[in-house]
Design a protein around this motif. Sequence first.
Motif, PDB file in Angstrom:
ATOM      1  N   PHE A 211       0.830  -1.203   0.000  1.00  0.00           N
ATOM      2  CA  PHE A 211       0.000   0.000   0.000  1.00  0.00           C
ATOM      3  C   PHE A 211       0.869   1.258   0.000  1.00  0.00           C
ATOM      4  CE2 PHE A 211      -2.010   3.307   2.715  1.00  0.00           C
ATOM      5  CZ  PHE A 211      -2.979   3.714   1.814  1.00  0.00           C
ATOM      6  N   VAL A 212       1.915   1.253   0.828  1.00  0.00           N
ATOM      7  CA  VAL A 212       2.818   2.403   0.890  1.00  0.00           C
ATOM      8  C   VAL A 212       3.497   2.621  -0.463  1.00  0.00           C
ATOM      9  CG1 VAL A 212       4.945   3.291   1.940  1.00  0.00           C
ATOM     10  CG2 VAL A 212       3.213   2.170   3.371  1.00  0.00           C
ATOM     11  N   VAL A 213       3.949   1.517  -1.084  1.00  0.00           N
ATOM     12  CA  VAL A 213       4.663   1.610  -2.366  1.00  0.00           C
ATOM     13  C   VAL A 213       3.735   2.125  -3.470  1.00  0.00           C
ATOM     14  CG1 VAL A 213       5.786   0.252  -4.181  1.00  0.00           C
ATOM     15  CG2 VAL A 213       6.343  -0.172  -1.772  1.00  0.00           C
ATOM     16  N   TRP A 214       2.531   1.553  -3.566  1.00  0.00           N
ATOM     17  CA  TRP A 214       1.603   1.972  -4.631  1.00  0.00           C
ATOM     18  C   TRP A 214       1.092   3.387  -4.396  1.00  0.00           C
ATOM     19  CZ3 TRP A 214      -2.047  -1.159  -8.010  1.00  0.00           C
ATOM     20  CH2 TRP A 214      -1.366  -2.229  -8.603  1.00  0.00           C
ATOM     21  N   ARG A 215       0.877   3.756  -3.156  1.00  0.00           N
ATOM     22  CA  ARG A 215       0.399   5.114  -2.866  1.00  0.00           C
ATOM     23  C   ARG A 215       1.437   6.137  -3.297  1.00  0.00           C
ATOM     24  NH1 ARG A 215       0.426   8.818   1.523  1.00  0.00           N
ATOM     25  NH2 ARG A 215      -1.563   9.949   1.725  1.00  0.00           N
ATOM     26  N   ALA A 216       2.710   5.834  -3.025  1.00  0.00           N
ATOM     27  CA  ALA A 216       3.779   6.736  -3.441  1.00  0.00           C
ATOM     28  C   ALA A 216       3.875   6.805  -4.967  1.00  0.00           C
ATOM     29  CB  ALA A 216       5.110   6.263  -2.854  1.00  0.00           C
ATOM     30  N   ALA A 217       3.707   5.649  -5.624  1.00  0.00           N
ATOM     31  CA  ALA A 217       3.772   5.628  -7.088  1.00  0.00           C
ATOM     32  C   ALA A 217       2.626   6.424  -7.694  1.00  0.00           C
ATOM     33  CB  ALA A 217       3.737   4.188  -7.588  1.00  0.00           C
ATOM     34  N   ALA A 218       1.438   6.299  -7.108  1.00  0.00           N
ATOM     35  CA  ALA A 218       0.286   7.056  -7.616  1.00  0.00           C
ATOM     36  C   ALA A 218       0.505   8.553  -7.456  1.00  0.00           C
ATOM     37  CB  ALA A 218      -0.983   6.627  -6.873  1.00  0.00           C
ATOM     38  N   ARG A 219       1.170   8.939  -6.385  1.00  0.00           N
ATOM     39  CA  ARG A 219       1.431  10.369  -6.134  1.00  0.00           C
ATOM     40  C   ARG A 219       2.540  10.904  -7.035  1.00  0.00           C
ATOM     41  NH1 ARG A 219       3.244   9.957  -1.164  1.00  0.00           N
ATOM     42  NH2 ARG A 219       5.402   9.931  -1.851  1.00  0.00           N
ATOM     43  N   ASP A 220       3.589  10.100  -7.244  1.00  0.00           N
ATOM     44  CA  ASP A 220       4.782  10.594  -7.933  1.00  0.00           C
ATOM     45  C   ASP A 220       4.768  10.371  -9.445  1.00  0.00           C
ATOM     46  OD1 ASP A 220       5.672  11.266  -5.419  1.00  0.00           O
ATOM     47  OD2 ASP A 220       6.866   9.438  -5.183  1.00  0.00           O
ATOM     48  N   GLU A 221       4.217   9.241  -9.882  1.00  0.00           N
ATOM     49  CA  GLU A 221       4.304   8.886 -11.299  1.00  0.00           C
ATOM     50  C   GLU A 221       3.176   9.465 -12.137  1.00  0.00           C
ATOM     51  OE1 GLU A 221       4.821   4.719 -11.945  1.00  0.00           O
ATOM     52  OE2 GLU A 221       6.241   4.519 -10.270  1.00  0.00           O
ATOM     53  N   ALA A 222       1.960   9.517 -11.590  1.00  0.00           N
ATOM     54  CA  ALA A 222       0.821   9.993 -12.378  1.00  0.00           C
ATOM     55  C   ALA A 222       0.999  11.439 -12.858  1.00  0.00           C
ATOM     56  CB  ALA A 222      -0.477   9.836 -11.588  1.00  0.00           C
ATOM     57  N   PRO A 223       1.405  12.381 -11.999  1.00  0.00           N
ATOM     58  CA  PRO A 223       1.603  13.760 -12.493  1.00  0.00           C
ATOM     59  C   PRO A 223       2.658  13.835 -13.585  1.00  0.00           C
ATOM     60  CG  PRO A 223       1.505  13.721 -10.103  1.00  0.00           C
ATOM     61  CD  PRO A 223       1.608  12.292 -10.546  1.00  0.00           C
ATOM     62  N   GLN A 224       3.740  13.050 -13.457  1.00  0.00           N
ATOM     63  CA  GLN A 224       4.798  13.057 -14.465  1.00  0.00           C
ATOM     64  C   GLN A 224       4.288  12.514 -15.790  1.00  0.00           C
ATOM     65  OE1 GLN A 224       8.221  10.740 -13.397  1.00  0.00           O
ATOM     66  NE2 GLN A 224       9.342  11.214 -15.270  1.00  0.00           N
ATOM     67  N   ALA A 225       3.472  11.441 -15.720  1.00  0.00           N
ATOM     68  CA  ALA A 225       2.915  10.866 -16.946  1.00  0.00           C
ATOM     69  C   ALA A 225       1.990  11.856 -17.633  1.00  0.00           C
ATOM     70  CB  ALA A 225       2.169   9.571 -16.618  1.00  0.00           C
ATOM     71  N   ALA A 226       1.226  12.620 -16.829  1.00  0.00           N
ATOM     72  CA  ALA A 226       0.294  13.588 -17.403  1.00  0.00           C
ATOM     73  C   ALA A 226       1.038  14.721 -18.104  1.00  0.00           C
ATOM     74  CB  ALA A 226      -0.617  14.149 -16.314  1.00  0.00           C
ATOM     75  N   VAL A 227       2.181  15.135 -17.521  1.00  0.00           N
ATOM     76  CA  VAL A 227       2.950  16.234 -18.098  1.00  0.00           C
ATOM     77  C   VAL A 227       3.650  15.812 -19.379  1.00  0.00           C
ATOM     78  CG1 VAL A 227       4.956  17.720 -17.745  1.00  0.00           C
ATOM     79  CG2 VAL A 227       3.272  17.424 -15.908  1.00  0.00           C
ATOM     80  N   THR A 228       4.219  14.587 -19.366  1.00  0.00           N
ATOM     81  CA  THR A 228       4.991  14.116 -20.514  1.00  0.00           C
ATOM     82  C   THR A 228       4.133  13.473 -21.582  1.00  0.00           C
ATOM     83  OG1 THR A 228       5.372  11.955 -19.472  1.00  0.00           O
ATOM     84  CG2 THR A 228       6.986  13.695 -19.030  1.00  0.00           C
ATOM     85  N   GLY A 229       2.853  13.268 -21.262  1.00  0.00           N
ATOM     86  CA  GLY A 229       1.985  12.591 -22.213  1.00  0.00           C
ATOM     87  C   GLY A 229       2.215  11.104 -22.251  1.00  0.00           C
ATOM     88  N   GLY A 230       2.879  10.586 -21.222  1.00  0.00           N
ATOM     89  CA  GLY A 230       3.211   9.161 -21.210  1.00  0.00           C
ATOM     90  C   GLY A 230       2.285   8.328 -20.378  1.00  0.00           C
ATOM     91  N   ALA A 231       1.055   8.778 -20.166  1.00  0.00           N
ATOM     92  CA  ALA A 231       0.105   8.001 -19.380  1.00  0.00           C
ATOM     93  C   ALA A 231      -0.128   6.669 -20.056  1.00  0.00           C
ATOM     94  CB  ALA A 231      -1.217   8.759 -19.250  1.00  0.00           C
TER      95      ALA A 231
END
Length: 253
Positions: A211-231
């Motif tokens: 849960f800790v690992v996925w929560r951090a990934a959801a917080r850190d990776e999703a915004p980056q994917a949205a900015v780079t268009g790499g969702a």
Amino acid sequence: MDIWNDLFYAELTVFGQSVAWREVVGNGFGFASAVLGMRRTVWAWPVGIVGNLLLFTVFMGVWFANPQEHSLFGQAARQVFFIATSVYGWWRWQRSRRGRAKGAPAITPRWATRGERTAYLVGAALLVVLAQGVFAQVGAGWPAPRWYYWTDAWIFVGSMLATYAMARGWVDFWLVWIAVDLVGVPLLWHSGYYPSAVMYAVYGGLVLWGFVVWRAAARDEAPQAAVTGGAPPQGADDAQDASDPRSAREVRP
């Protein structure tokens, strides 16, 4: 054929109770699947299917002789659902992985939206009521307290929900697994399925870390994917959720 028969019905003794080796091995595959799932590796799904097949033969004692000499119908039935959902999750994660760098996680986790969360909670409540009635009818010839069917029903439905949520990449699935383990460990121990009870207790620690690992990934990776268009291409519904500012506000629990 005798060798395969001997291997299938091989037993060991735990706390003075005979248990099937296939229960131990099946849970080992289940644990490996959970670790791979935490790492968002596609292999989590086929590895889990092997464990599900073995555990189905363990819990369905009415069809396959087991040392406990009784069945846990909800536990057996959920193995069937696990296999079906794992095929779906395998396909979805393979699809999501396309276009990603080699060795990158198969998915980018996210929280379920408010609408998705409401739908799965209401659906789960209705299915628990239905499942406990079915299990009570199936086990009518076997004396058991009423609470047994309610707990078995929750483990069955909660496991279905958690596996589906994992396939969708929702962080919520770890929280559902915690709720399943809180009921599952006492029930399995009470019923004499000691390896499964111990494994579920171990799962508890892994689930908290996952849960800790996925929560951090959801917080850190999703915004980056949205900015780079790499969702990741997780389907039109997920793409819309990622691009809609209103949905971004909803996915935080």
